[in-house]
Design a protein around this motif. Structure first.
Motif, PDB file in Angstrom:
ATOM      1  N   ARG B 532       0.712  -1.396  -0.236  1.00  0.00           N
ATOM      2  CA  ARG B 532       0.074   0.058  -0.044  1.00  0.00           C
ATOM      3  C   ARG B 532       0.900   1.156   0.142  1.00  0.00           C
ATOM      4  NH1 ARG B 532      -4.142  -0.819   4.832  1.00  0.00           N
ATOM      5  NH2 ARG B 532      -2.271  -1.322   6.009  1.00  0.00           N
ATOM      6  N   ARG B 533       0.278   2.221  -0.782  1.00  0.00           N
ATOM      7  CA  ARG B 533       1.081   3.525  -0.791  1.00  0.00           C
ATOM      8  C   ARG B 533       0.210   4.781  -0.531  1.00  0.00           C
ATOM      9  NH1 ARG B 533       4.578   0.362   0.022  1.00  0.00           N
ATOM     10  NH2 ARG B 533       6.448   0.150  -1.048  1.00  0.00           N
ATOM     11  N   GLY B 534      -0.761   4.294   0.337  1.00  0.00           N
ATOM     12  CA  GLY B 534      -1.867   5.694   0.346  1.00  0.00           C
ATOM     13  C   GLY B 534      -0.824   6.600   1.597  1.00  0.00           C
ATOM     14  N   GLN B 535      -1.216   7.969   1.146  1.00  0.00           N
ATOM     15  CA  GLN B 535      -0.758   8.915   1.680  1.00  0.00           C
ATOM     16  C   GLN B 535      -1.486   9.684   2.876  1.00  0.00           C
ATOM     17  OE1 GLN B 535       2.434  11.193  -0.726  1.00  0.00           O
ATOM     18  NE2 GLN B 535       2.417   9.277  -2.200  1.00  0.00           N
ATOM     19  N   GLU B 536      -2.629   9.432   2.759  1.00  0.00           N
ATOM     20  CA  GLU B 536      -3.498  10.239   3.750  1.00  0.00           C
ATOM     21  C   GLU B 536      -3.060  10.137   4.985  1.00  0.00           C
ATOM     22  OE1 GLU B 536      -4.120   7.952   0.954  1.00  0.00           O
ATOM     23  OE2 GLU B 536      -5.218   6.602   2.563  1.00  0.00           O
ATOM     24  N   ASP B 537      -3.229  11.260   5.965  1.00  0.00           N
ATOM     25  CA  ASP B 537      -2.946  11.253   7.339  1.00  0.00           C
ATOM     26  C   ASP B 537      -3.943  12.244   7.882  1.00  0.00           C
ATOM     27  OD1 ASP B 537      -1.435  11.213   9.475  1.00  0.00           O
ATOM     28  OD2 ASP B 537      -0.450  13.190   8.923  1.00  0.00           O
ATOM     29  N   PRO B 538      -5.334  11.558   8.016  1.00  0.00           N
ATOM     30  CA  PRO B 538      -6.216  12.115   8.331  1.00  0.00           C
ATOM     31  C   PRO B 538      -6.116  12.787   9.830  1.00  0.00           C
ATOM     32  CG  PRO B 538      -6.852   9.882   8.366  1.00  0.00           C
ATOM     33  CD  PRO B 538      -5.586  10.197   7.688  1.00  0.00           C
ATOM     34  N   THR B 539      -5.554  12.258  10.880  1.00  0.00           N
ATOM     35  CA  THR B 539      -5.444  12.710  12.147  1.00  0.00           C
ATOM     36  C   THR B 539      -4.291  13.770  12.185  1.00  0.00           C
ATOM     37  OG1 THR B 539      -3.457  11.219  12.653  1.00  0.00           O
ATOM     38  CG2 THR B 539      -5.839  10.529  13.139  1.00  0.00           C
ATOM     39  N   GLY B 540      -3.274  13.809  11.294  1.00  0.00           N
ATOM     40  CA  GLY B 540      -2.226  14.748  10.974  1.00  0.00           C
ATOM     41  C   GLY B 540      -1.223  14.360  11.946  1.00  0.00           C
ATOM     42  N   MET B 541      -1.221  13.140  12.590  1.00  0.00           N
ATOM     43  CA  MET B 541      -0.214  12.630  13.620  1.00  0.00           C
ATOM     44  C   MET B 541       0.969  11.816  12.905  1.00  0.00           C
ATOM     45  SD  MET B 541      -0.628  13.878  16.653  1.00  0.00           S
ATOM     46  CE  MET B 541       0.296  12.409  17.526  1.00  0.00           C
ATOM     47  N   GLY B 542       0.889  11.984  11.591  1.00  0.00           N
ATOM     48  CA  GLY B 542       1.773  11.061  10.835  1.00  0.00           C
ATOM     49  C   GLY B 542       1.656   9.597  10.808  1.00  0.00           C
ATOM     50  N   PHE B 543       0.426   8.843  11.083  1.00  0.00           N
ATOM     51  CA  PHE B 543       0.523   7.486  11.253  1.00  0.00           C
ATOM     52  C   PHE B 543       0.665   6.774   9.783  1.00  0.00           C
ATOM     53  CE2 PHE B 543      -2.460   8.503  15.098  1.00  0.00           C
ATOM     54  CZ  PHE B 543      -1.368   8.415  16.136  1.00  0.00           C
ATOM     55  N   VAL B 557       2.197   2.854  16.940  1.00  0.00           N
ATOM     56  CA  VAL B 557       2.905   3.350  18.223  1.00  0.00           C
ATOM     57  C   VAL B 557       2.362   2.147  18.983  1.00  0.00           C
ATOM     58  CG1 VAL B 557       3.381   4.704  20.128  1.00  0.00           C
ATOM     59  CG2 VAL B 557       2.703   5.782  17.736  1.00  0.00           C
ATOM     60  N   LEU B 558       3.547   1.423  19.851  1.00  0.00           N
ATOM     61  CA  LEU B 558       3.265   0.441  20.641  1.00  0.00           C
ATOM     62  C   LEU B 558       3.055   0.855  22.018  1.00  0.00           C
ATOM     63  CD1 LEU B 558       6.411  -1.983  19.713  1.00  0.00           C
ATOM     64  CD2 LEU B 558       4.115  -2.337  18.916  1.00  0.00           C
ATOM     65  N   TYR B 559       2.301   0.144  22.779  1.00  0.00           N
ATOM     66  CA  TYR B 559       1.888   0.495  24.109  1.00  0.00           C
ATOM     67  C   TYR B 559       1.090   1.777  24.124  1.00  0.00           C
ATOM     68  CZ  TYR B 559       5.890  -2.743  24.661  1.00  0.00           C
ATOM     69  OH  TYR B 559       6.866  -3.626  24.579  1.00  0.00           O
ATOM     70  N   ASN B 560       0.404   2.060  23.043  1.00  0.00           N
ATOM     71  CA  ASN B 560      -0.418   3.251  22.970  1.00  0.00           C
ATOM     72  C   ASN B 560      -1.300   3.715  23.952  1.00  0.00           C
ATOM     73  OD1 ASN B 560      -2.359   1.877  21.734  1.00  0.00           O
ATOM     74  ND2 ASN B 560      -1.778   2.370  19.700  1.00  0.00           N
ATOM     75  N   ARG B 561      -1.791   2.443  24.628  1.00  0.00           N
ATOM     76  CA  ARG B 561      -2.875   2.482  25.548  1.00  0.00           C
ATOM     77  C   ARG B 561      -2.270   3.222  26.786  1.00  0.00           C
ATOM     78  NH1 ARG B 561      -6.452  -0.730  27.714  1.00  0.00           N
ATOM     79  NH2 ARG B 561      -5.098  -2.661  27.360  1.00  0.00           N
ATOM     80  N   ALA B 562      -1.082   3.262  26.892  1.00  0.00           N
ATOM     81  CA  ALA B 562      -0.248   4.059  28.026  1.00  0.00           C
ATOM     82  C   ALA B 562      -0.532   5.648  27.748  1.00  0.00           C
ATOM     83  CB  ALA B 562       0.923   3.743  28.243  1.00  0.00           C
ATOM     84  N   SER B 563      -0.794   5.880  26.393  1.00  0.00           N
ATOM     85  CA  SER B 563      -0.797   7.460  26.037  1.00  0.00           C
ATOM     86  C   SER B 563      -2.129   8.258  26.606  1.00  0.00           C
ATOM     87  CB  SER B 563      -0.704   7.651  24.554  1.00  0.00           C
ATOM     88  OG  SER B 563      -1.675   7.188  23.919  1.00  0.00           O
ATOM     89  N   VAL B 564      -2.908   7.538  27.223  1.00  0.00           N
ATOM     90  CA  VAL B 564      -4.186   7.929  27.701  1.00  0.00           C
ATOM     91  C   VAL B 564      -4.293   7.699  29.207  1.00  0.00           C
ATOM     92  CG1 VAL B 564      -5.497   7.753  25.528  1.00  0.00           C
ATOM     93  CG2 VAL B 564      -5.638   5.882  27.242  1.00  0.00           C
ATOM     94  N   ASP B 565      -5.136   8.672  29.948  1.00  0.00           N
ATOM     95  CA  ASP B 565      -5.209   8.532  31.281  1.00  0.00           C
ATOM     96  C   ASP B 565      -6.254   7.467  31.419  1.00  0.00           C
ATOM     97  OD1 ASP B 565      -7.757   9.435  30.747  1.00  0.00           O
ATOM     98  OD2 ASP B 565      -7.267  11.510  31.747  1.00  0.00           O
TER      99      ASP B 565
END
Ligand SMILES: Nc1nc2c(c(=O)[nH]1)N[C@H]1C(S)=C(S)[C@@H](COP(=O)(O)OP(=O)(O)OC[C@H]3O[C@@H](n4cnc5c(=O)[nH]c(N)nc54)[C@H](O)[C@@H]3O)O[C@H]1N2
Ligand SMILES: Nc1nc2c(c(=O)[nH]1)N[C@H]1C(S)=C(S)[C@@H](COP(=O)(O)OP(=O)(O)OC[C@H]3O[C@@H](n4cnc5c(=O)[nH]c(N)nc54)[C@H](O)[C@@H]3O)O[C@H]1N2
Ligand code: SF4
Ligand code: SF4
Ligand code: SF4
Ligand code: SF4
Ligand code: SF4
Ligand SMILES: [Mo]
Lengths: 411, 796, 278
Positions: B532-543, B557-565
């Motif tokens: 895949r070569r889709g270049q959309e970044d809807p969140t603007g976060m660079g995913f 991003v691994l362990y991303n559930r630690a990024s929230v309270d």
């Protein structure tokens, strides 16, 4: 075969000095072949820091003003109509013609693409001083050739060309002076582009004018030197009286030059001037010994009238000019950490070019009537037919040898 | 990487420690500088002032091998000044866990040490549990046996003054690093660590990495945008090759390779499937049996049945350490008849390379598959050796380079990206896939004829078409995995031969195959996700979720559930990795690390799903050399350990050929330069690169140059207990002596790219290095040794 | 010189604070232009600098500065290349117009025209044009600005390879970005957009955090260089006419005297008067 053996025999009869010159020229010819075979890099000390070296500094930038005698004298004699200097004109023209021809040869050696030299005529760039100079040099060499053809046609007694040339003489002289003014000064314009490279002692907007004035000074001085040398070594008559007259104009031209120089330095240039001792020394030598000292000398009648002191003063100016041109085109742009000096091959070629100059001059003088052109022997009115008035020294020698329409000339 | 390259741009502080990305990962600097444009601070911690240091706001010099002291001091500062991200630490790390009463640390040794075989028994390092096996915890963090209090105690010894005595760092630089970095312990601030070989190539390399991870956990920097600890991987596809088990102790997807006592699949599963008694722990590795069976099914296809344990017996079982250093020791003992070097050049790249080269002399045959004639492939004409005395038969197979073949390549950010063939390989060069395919096909024939125990070979499910090249697309499909029969999962019917949608669908009953469970989801029924070569970044976060594919399940991003309270609200609402939408009751943003509800709700799972306890480990009971990183000196060190009387890592045996400071007064370290690649075959043969760095050099300080009467460019000889090489001295103020324990210690730096063969040649730095490695990974200690320097080259 | 349409004009913005000295640009340039590698030994300059200078084989080069300032290390990198001047000295001095400033920005060289006089090398204030010293019939070599790529809508090879430091685009836009960066990080940069005005403006624009002279930048005039020679050259026609006309007039006057005298003599002769000797 016979022609060749004739030539060989002829050469065998030459003076040792001439043979030595021939050797130097031959060596230079071989050296310049090397430049084409091995390229400029291995044969010269030129590099990306010093794209221009001895060949440009001497063979072009210096040789051109040194050959300025022709136009200067031409103008003096014909335009200012100081007829008595006429005998100096032909040697000056020959010197000029040789000088420019050799400049062209030097340039062709130096050019990376000599076979494309003619492109200058095809792709014009009016903004290029080099274009300007090239066109002028080509034009002027042609003019000099035409002027030089006079003695040749004279020698062979070609009547019609001779007439045309006689008729063209005045326009040619004026054209020569005008063209020379342009390219002598444009050589100075070359270095106006080197704003941040050329040292402040030399860089100023008047460079072109300074180049022109100094070329006139040195052109005259060269004539003095040349005539003196011809007298001394070639058994030509002493033209001392004429040179005295010529020398009288020199204090004026030198004064003009010095004044312009001082003005440009004091008013038009920015410092620092004396931050590099070597350059300060070169500057002092150039201006002091090359222009100011001879200026004072030439103001003295005793100097002007004395053959020896006159030629010394003239030589000083020549020295001044040479040093000036080297200062502008080489020393003043040098990086003290990376000194350029010419390679053996470069030096041999330049020596060869100087040798060729002397050699051809001597040979031309030997075979063509260039010293015999005295005002009293020439009818300066525009004649219906060219007539050579008898009485000139050595005129017998100029008796046409072959294929000459005897009837016409003698009529 | 826990995060990925683009994510670096979100950082507020970037610490390059044990890495030199400006030189070795130049493209990464794009994101580093993007962060800096937005006000981020760059810290460079390196023994040498590198091209990375030149871009940094703060540069701190440290002595090679002293990272734990350096970070230990930072941890101490964080704890003393209470700079931790408290809510994060309590809820997401094991800080509150209570540790076994018998756990102890005394003068450099943890409890349970056996000095005879340099090993710890780890029983005393366990968590305290209640009678149901559930871990005990104290959320006030006050319990003296809590991880938090033990941690505090352990690192209280690492005062800034003491640390700088050890590391040689100027104290003001050190304090600046600490203040800058620890300021990110608040919600809304992120610091990232970019590390690589300066960190890992030590006898305690794993503990170095752990020290970084612990600090990041304390500051709440794991799982968040612009945070994490990011291993800058090396060889272009080294991430992919580790994912696919290039190491001896793992199978694809980091399944453990079976040991000699794992006699059956059941015992294997029993041994390697972690158990958890905590209902809130996802304990993802509890799926091990599913992944293992699927792998065996991928290997042996229909031959693998429930009855024959899915051919588990065919797998070789390990009974020792087969990592590089022991292998090379065995080689030197004449332990091998033949050697295959496929894209490796060990007599330039291996530690104590001179000994490895000597070891090759005893081989009967060698096969080298490489783009170039490497030093290893022409070991028989190395300097000082008479080729006539060597009988080895050497085959050099010309290999196709990466642009001359098709396939996936996994970058450090775990993105598997498909590459297409750009040009045909030159001459007779062939792809590695072709070479291996031919190899296996011929082996199959030969084993079928008269092989001993032929079944593992003959039964191999090796079907990648009959073209010249094996069909890479088929390989990719198999890596993802397929259903072997029609099966209904979660109410949906999947047909035989269909691609398995993701590893959540893998089964332990033989109904699925998967060549690598981690890559299950990379090639679904929708096609090859890696293409895949889709270049959309809807969140603007660079995913860039539609660009290529990322393991696991396209989670960037691994362990991303630690990024929230606890309520699923991002710590930094401006840079959310994921956030919980209360209305839709769904996560938004990146693919969450498990789709469970936020921590405050019932039915949630703890965020560190790969760990059986589910919490980030400030304390790790499973490592070979202790639960907390502790400072030891490198195997060769100019000073005594200032922390304890335990000089070197107690879990690493002391090797032979070790020099002392009396003979070898200078600290040596090896590294890379932008202009060359590794052992050099790929770059020392390219004139454009040779032009840039034409010969071997050694960087030395101005002071040492003066002392040794050396000018820039002079030839010198560098000597260690292992050997000597000559090199040009590069005298530079970028290398400075270090003030260590009151003494000035000179260090010298050597690139390790040179060898005797190719267009540009020069001494191999690995002639000098020690053949000793990390207690856990056995990665060699390339980064710290003792050497001497003398003016003049080697006598020729 | 003739004014070019600046709307299409592209420029390089090279931010040295962002250059990591990776030299990807240097290699990419050699690859795109298929330039030979130079034979080097050790390093020729500070840091890892190589080769010693730009040359016929090297159109761009990263210059390394490796020194200490106030006890702090400086390890700085500066990309040398043709500046693609707005009003290029090289083009103005070339007798055959072999250099040309294109509307897209690059100053291109037409080898088929060049006569090899090397005036361009003297004229260029940045020392850019280099010569094929090893050849019998050498030509000039310099950065082409990747004109062939640019007209195809691609970026120059070096700009494409550069991970961090080079931005390529419309010149006005590049200057705007540069000025924005200066405004946003006034403490980070030397407050100067080099190339905005140097030599009359160039299509390569630099930002840096170290003083330009410490990076090895040559001081150059802000005036377009061609103006320096043009102020003299534009007088050429006038000089020609003045000298030519002046001398013509002069000789007409001086010769008139002669002619008149002669006429008088001739009249006298026909009148049977005795002939004057002198
Ligand atoms: N141009 C280029 N790029 C490459 C490679 C290459 O060969 N050339 N190789 C690739 C590979 S395979 C890899 S693994 C990566 C490696 O990438 P890096 O790890 O960045 O490579 P190194 O240069 O070996 O080491 C990094 C830095 O660690 C420093 N260092 C040494 N000892 C210590 C220490 O004890 N502590 C700390 N904090 N720092 C220390 C060194 O001075 C060096 O600057 O690069 C990859 N990228
Ligand atoms: N002193 C010291 N030594 C070190 C290190 C250090 O920092 N210091 N770093 C270590 C590290 S991190 C690493 S990764 C190792 C690397 O050590 P090696 O892997 O031995 O080194 P490379 O030079 O990368 O070898 C790769 C070879 O593969 C070839 N090749 C490239 N592409 C292909 C391909 O598609 N197919 C095949 N068959 N061959 C190909 C290349 O030509 C090259 O010769 O070195 C280690 N050695
Ligand atoms: S060498 Fe390749 S992988 Fe490494 S930074 Fe450059 S482009 Fe990326
Ligand atoms: S930098 Fe020099 S070569 Fe380039 S355009 Fe300007 S004057 Fe011409
Ligand atoms: S060397 Fe060529 S391009 Fe340069 S000025 Fe001379 S003719 Fe023009
Ligand atoms: S613009 Fe093109 S020719 Fe010029 S330096 Fe960049 S890559 Fe080289
Ligand atoms: S490619 Fe960019 S970052 Fe690398 S040296 Fe060139 S200008 Fe600097
Ligand atoms: Mo690596």
């Amino acid at each position: 075969m016979t022609a060749a053996s004739l030539v060989v025999n002829e050469i065998k009869g030459y003076h040792r000095f001439i043979k030595f010159l021939i050797l130097l020229v031959a060596v230079a010819a071989v050296a310049s072949m090397a430049r084409f075979v091995f390229g400029l890099g291995p044969t010269t000390n030129l590099n990306d820091t010093y794209p221009w070296g001895l060949w440009i500094s001497f063979d072009v930038v210096t040789a051109v003003p040194l050959a300025a005698g022709a136009f200067t004298l031409g103008a003096i004699v014909h335009c200012f109509h100081i007829k008595k200097l006429e005998p100096l004109v032909r040697p000056a023209i020959v010197t000029g013609f040789l000088g420019y021809s050799l400049v062209c040869i030097g340039l062709l050696l130096d050019l990376g693409q000599p076979h494309k030299g003619w492109h200058v005529m095809r792709y014009w760039n009016l903004h290029s001083p080099m274009f300007e100079v090239s066109m002028c040099v080509m034009a002027y060499t042609t003019v000099l050739l035409l002027e030089f053809l006079s003695p040749v046609t004279e020698k062979f007694g070609w009547y019609l060309p001779m007439r045309v040339l006689r008729w063209l003489e005045m326009p040619l002289v004026i054209l020569a002076a005008a063209i020379s003014t342009l390219h002598q000064s444009s050589l100075g314009t070359f270095f106006l582009i080197a704003v941040d490279k050329l040292h402040n002692l030399w860089y100023n907007p008047l460079l072109p004018l300074l180049f022109w004035v100094s070329a006139i000074c040195s052109g005259m001085c060269i004539i003095i030197v040349e005539a003196t040398a011809c007298h001394k070594w070639m058994g030509q008559p002493n033209e001392g009286v004429l040179l005295r007259t010529l020398a009288k104009t020199l204090p004026w031209t030198l004064a003009l030059y010095i004044a312009l120089r001082v003005y440009s330095l004091l008013v038009l240039s920015n410092g620092p001037f004396f931050d590099q001792p070597v350059l300060t020394l070169l500057f002092g030598l150039e201006l002091g010994f090359g222009f100011i000292l001879p200026f004072f000398m030439f103001t003295q009648q005793s100097v002007r009238n004395d053959d020896r002191r006159r030629v010394i003063a003239a030589l000083l100016v020549v020295f001044g000019l040479i040093l000036n041109r080297f200062n502008v085109s080489m020393f003043g742009m040098m990086d003290p950490n990376q000194i350029y000096y010419p390679s053996l091959i470069e030096s041999l070629v330049t020596i060869g070019i100087i040798a060729a100059h002397i050699l051809f001059f001597v040979l031309i003088a030997k075979y063509f009537p260039i010293f015999e052109h005295h005002p009293e022997t020439v009818d300066y009115s525009l004649p219906d037919r060219f007539r050579k008035i008898d009485g000139g020294k050595g005129s017998e020698e100029t008796v046409p040898v072959v294929g000459q329409p005897v009837a016409e000339t003698n009529d | 990487m826990t995060n990925h390259w683009i994510d670096i741009k979100h950082a507020d502080v970037i610490m390059c420690i044990g890495s030199n990305p400006a030189e070795n990962h130049p493209i990464s600097f794009k994101y580093v500088e993007e962060a800096m444009d937005n006000g981020a601070k760059l810290i460079s911690v390196d023994p040498r002032y590198t091209r990375t240091s030149s871009k940094s706001d703060t540069y701190a010099q440290l002595r090679p091998g002293t990272d734990i002291a350096f970070i230990g001091g930072m941890i101490n500062y964080i704890l003393n000044n209470d700079l931790i991200h408290k809510e994060y630490v309590v809820n997401y790390t094991n800080a509150a866990f209570l540790i076994n009463e018998k756990y102890d640390f005394n003068d450099g040794l943890f409890s349970g040490y056996d000095s005879d075989d340099f090993k710890y028994s780890k029983d005393t390092w366990a968590y305290q549990t209640d009678k149901d096996g559930k871990q005990l915890r104290d959320d006030t963090l006050q319990h003296p046996r809590s991880v938090y209090q033990l941690l505090k105690k352990h690192y209280s010894r690492y005062t800034p003054e003491k640390v700088c005595e050890i590391t040689g760092t100027a104290i003001q630089d050190y304090m600046e690093v600490i203040r800058t970095f620890t300021a990110t312990g608040k919600a809304g601030k992120a610091a990232t660590i970019m590390y690589a070989m300066g960190t890992t190539q030590h006898t305690y390399g794993t503990q170095n990495v752990r020290s970084y991870a612990m600090m990041q956990l304390l500051l709440g920097n794991i799982g968040i945008a612009g945070g994490g600890i990011n291993a800058l991987r090396g060889e272009a596809n080294v991430q992919g090759s580790t994912d696919y088990a290039i190491l001896y102790h793992i199978l694809p997807g980091y399944l453990k390779s079976p040991t000699y006592d794992n006699k059956s699949l059941a015992t294997y599963n029993e041994k390697w499937t972690p158990k958890s008694t905590d209902a809130q722990s996802a304990n993802w590795w509890s799926n091990t049996p599913k992944y293992m069976t699927s792998l065996l099914k991928a290997y042996w296809g229909d031959a693998a049945t429930e009855k024959n344990d899915f051919c588990y017996d065919y797998l070789p079982k390990r009974s020792g350490n087969y990592s590089f250093i022991p292998l090379m020791e065995r080689l030197q003992g004449g332990g091998f008849e033949g050697l295959v070097c496929m894209g490796t050049n060990p007599i330039v790249g291996g530690p104590d390379a001179g000994s490895i080269a000597n070891g090759l002399d005893s081989l009967k045959w060698m096969v080298a598959a490489d783009l170039w004639e490497t030093e290893t492939s022409v070991f028989w004409r190395r300097p000082g050796v008479d080729p006539k005395t060597i009988d080895t038969e050497v085959f050099l197979l010309p290999a196709a380079s990466s642009v001359e073949k098709e396939g996936s390549i996994s970058n450090s950010g775990r993105w598997a990206q498909w590459r297409y063939k750009a040009v045909n390989p030159p001459g007779h060069a062939e792809s590695d896939a072709f070479i291996v395919d031919q190899w296996v096909k011929n082996l199959k024939k030969m084993y079928a004829k008269d092989g001993e125990f032929p079944a593992p070979i003959t039964d191999l499910d090796w079907n990648y078409g009959n073209g010249h090249e094996p069909d890479i697309d088929m390989v990719a499909r198999e890596c993802n995995g397929q259903f072997t029969r029609d099966i209904r999962i979660k109410g949906k019917l999947y047909k035989k031969g269909q691609q398995v949608p993701s590893f959540a669908f893998l089964q332990a009953d033989g109904s699925t195959t998967s060549g690598n469970w981690l890559y299950c989801n990379s090639y679904t029924e929708k096609g090859n996700m890696m293409q895949r070569r889709g270049q959309e970044d809807p969140t603007g976060m660079g995913f860039y979720h539609n660009w290529a594919w990322c393991w696991p399940v396209n989670r960037r991003v691994l362990y991303n559930r630690a990024s929230v309270d606890m309520n699923g609200k991002p710590w930094n609402p401006n840079k959310p990795i994921i956030s919980w939408n209360k209305l839709t009751r769904k996560w938004e943003g990146d693919v969450p690390d498990g789709g469970w509800v936020p921590m405050s709700e019932d039915g949630t799972k703890s965020p560190f799903i790969m760990l059986p306890e589910g919490y980030g480990r400030l304390y790790a009971g499973g490592l070979a050399d202790g639960p907390f990183p502790e400072h030891y000196e490198p195997m060769e060190s100019p000073v005594n350990n200032l922390m304890t009387s335990q000089q070197s890592n107690p879990a690493v045996a002391i090797p032979g050929k070790i020099g002392d400071v009396a003979n070898y007064p200078y600290v040596g370290t090896t590294y890379r330069v932008s202009e060359h690649w590794q052992a050099g075959a790929m770059t020392r043969n390219l004139p454009w690169l040779v032009e840039l760095v034409p010969d071997m050099f050694v960087e030395i300080s101005e002071g040492l140059a003066e002392w040794k009467n050396l000018k820039n460019g002079d030839m010198v000889t560098v000597t260690t207990e292992r050997g000597k090489i000559e090199a040009r001295a590069l005298v530079t103020s970028r290398i400075k002596p270090l003030r260590v324990q009151g003494k000035m210690i000179e260090q010298v730096g050597l690139p390790w790219h040179f060898g005797f063969n190719g267009l540009a040649t020069g001494g191999s730095a690995n002639t000098l290095t020690t053949a000793t490695g990390d207690a856990n990974t056995t990665i060699p200690e390339y980064k710290a040794f003792l050497c001497n320097i003398e003016k003049g080259g080697l006598p020729s | 010189m003739s004014k070019v349409d600046t709307s299409k004009q592209k420029a390089f913005l090279i931010d040295m604070t962002k250059c990591t000295g990776c030299r990807g640009c240097q290699v990419a340039c050699k690859q795109w232009n298929q330039l030979e590698a130079e034979k080097t030994e050790f390093f020729s300059g500070e840091g890892y600098q190589n080769p010693p200078a730009m040359s016929e084989y090297t159109f761009t080069r990263i210059k390394f500065r490796d020194y200490q300032k106030n006890g702090q290390n400086e390890f700085a990198f500066y990309k040398e290349m043709c500046m693609h001047c707005e009003d290029p000295a090289c083009a103005s001095v070339c007798p055959v117009g072999a250099f040309e400033k294109t509307a897209e920005g690059p100053v291109v060289y037409k080898a088929d025209r060049c006569i090899g006089c090397r005036f361009c090398m003297i004229a260029c204030p940045f020392g850019v044009p280099k010569y094929e010293w090893s050849k019998g019939l050498p030509l000039v070599k310099k950065c082409t600005g990747c004109y062939e790529r640019v007209v195809e809508g691609l970026q120059p090879a070096c700009a494409t390879a550069c991970p961090t430091a080079i931005t390529y685009g419309n010149r006005d836009e590049m200057i705007k970005i540069a000025e924005e960066r200066l405004a946003k990080h006034p403490d980070k940069y030397i407050h100067k957009v080099y190339g905005k005005e140097e030599a009359g403006g160039t299509s390569v624009i630099y930002l840096t955090s170290l003083p330009f002279d410490e990076l090895g930048f040559k001081p150059v005039t802000l005036r377009p260089l061609p103006g320096y020679t043009w102020q003299a050259l534009r007088m050429v026609p006038a000089a020609f006419l003045t000298v030519g006309g002046g001398l013509s007039a002069l000789s007409w006057i001086t010769h008139r005297k002669d002619r008149l005298k002669k006429e008088r003599e001739e009249e006298a002769a026909t009148a049977g008067e005795p002939k004057e000797d002198k």
